[in-house]
Design an enzyme around this catalytic site. Structure first.
Site, PDB file in Angstrom:
ATOM      1  N   LYS A  33       0.856  -1.184   0.000  1.00 42.61           N
ATOM      2  CA  LYS A  33       0.000   0.000   0.000  1.00 42.61           C
ATOM      3  C   LYS A  33       0.894   1.237   0.000  1.00 42.61           C
ATOM      4  CE  LYS A  33      -4.406   0.980   2.269  1.00 42.61           C
ATOM      5  NZ  LYS A  33      -5.163   0.790   3.515  1.00 42.61           N
TER       6      LYS A  33
HETATM    7  O1  G3P Z   1      -7.990   1.455   5.219  1.00 51.46           O
HETATM    8  C1  G3P Z   1      -8.285   2.723   4.788  1.00 51.46           C
HETATM    9  C2  G3P Z   1      -9.667   3.230   5.072  1.00 51.46           C
HETATM   10  O2  G3P Z   1     -10.629   2.231   4.933  1.00 51.46           O
HETATM   11  C3  G3P Z   1      -9.808   4.086   6.297  1.00 51.46           C
HETATM   12  O3  G3P Z   1     -11.119   4.313   6.695  1.00 51.46           O
HETATM   13  O4  G3P Z   1     -12.798   5.098   8.329  1.00 51.46           O
HETATM   14  O5  G3P Z   1     -10.369   5.674   8.678  1.00 51.46           O
HETATM   15  O6  G3P Z   1     -11.700   6.763   6.879  1.00 51.46           O
HETATM   16  P1  G3P Z   1     -11.512   5.530   7.700  1.00 51.46           P
END
Ligand code: G3P
Length: 214
Positions: free
Chosen positions: A83
């Site tokens: 990533k």
């Molecule tokens: O893994 C990346 C992403 O899904 C993060 O989500 O909820 O922290 O915006 P969030």
């Protein structure tokens, strides 16, 4: 549509995997910090539970450092996906890794042009962050739709990985648009099973069955 689970919590991964729903796992530095172990140990443990792509994110901001981390992480297991952030350096690293057949997931995608750049650099996945766009008053799902159109126009093989999913409607709309993958937190995955009419219908069936047994 593939489902990945977005977590570094091994218990959540084990349980969701037992439901037969999980095709892969995504992590990020915040999720690894929450898990309280070092990234390499965590990724190794996840690879023993899930037979599918597992995203592990680099911390370096310069391409050279990203690549050193990437080659190290890729050694853990064939399923590891590197990533990388959507930056110029991230794109330089993506280009080299793609040419060396190492799978990549470009994270922190907030515009269709960013997704286009990642696809041109051979990214395996792009991760548009739906929920974070909604947070600032934009429509995250519009971005998924635009990326889908662009990738279809040019037959890019880069997969759309809908990320930052916050609720069940994000999953449904991603599926309607044709996102290849959704990475979903455990809580939202569990909510996908629920409907009040399923609960009340089952209750009634069981009550009627009990009456018929008297
Ligand atoms: O893994 C990346 C992403 O899904 C993060 O989500 O909820 O922290 O915006 P969030």
């Amino acid at each position: 549509m593939e489902f990945f689970i977005d977590t570094g919590d091994l218990n959540e991964i084990k349980e969701a995997y037992s439901w037969g729903l999980i095709d892969g796992v995504t992590t990020n530095p915040s999720l690894v910090a929450k898990a309280g172990v070092d990234q390499k140990t965590l990724i190794k443990e996840i690879s023993q539970i899930v037979d599918g792509p597992i995203s592990a994110e680099v911390i370096s901001t310069q391409a050279e450092g990203m690549l050193a981390e990437a080659y190290d992480l890729a050694k853990i297991h064939d399923n590891v996906v590197i990533k990388l952030p959507m930056t110029k350096d991230g794109m330089i690293a993506c280009n080299e890794l793609s040419r060396n057949n190492i799978n990549t997931n470009i994270t922190l995608i907030f515009s269709a042009n960013q997704a286009l750049l990642a696809a041109k650099n051979g990214a395996t996945y792009v991760s548009p962050f739906i929920g974070r766009l909604d947070d600032i008053g934009q429509t995250g799902m519009q971005l998924i739709s635009e990326i889908k159109d662009i990738f279809d126009n040019y037959a890019f093989t880069t997969k759309i990985l809908a990320a930052s999913i916050r609720h069940v409607d994000h999953v449904k709309t991603s599926a309607l648009i044709g996102s290849d993958v959704a990475t979903i937190p455990y809580k939202v995955l569990a909510q996908l099973f629920n409907h009040p009419l399923t609960d009340s219908g089952l209750k009634k069936f069981l009550e009627d069955h009990a009456k018929s047994m008297k």
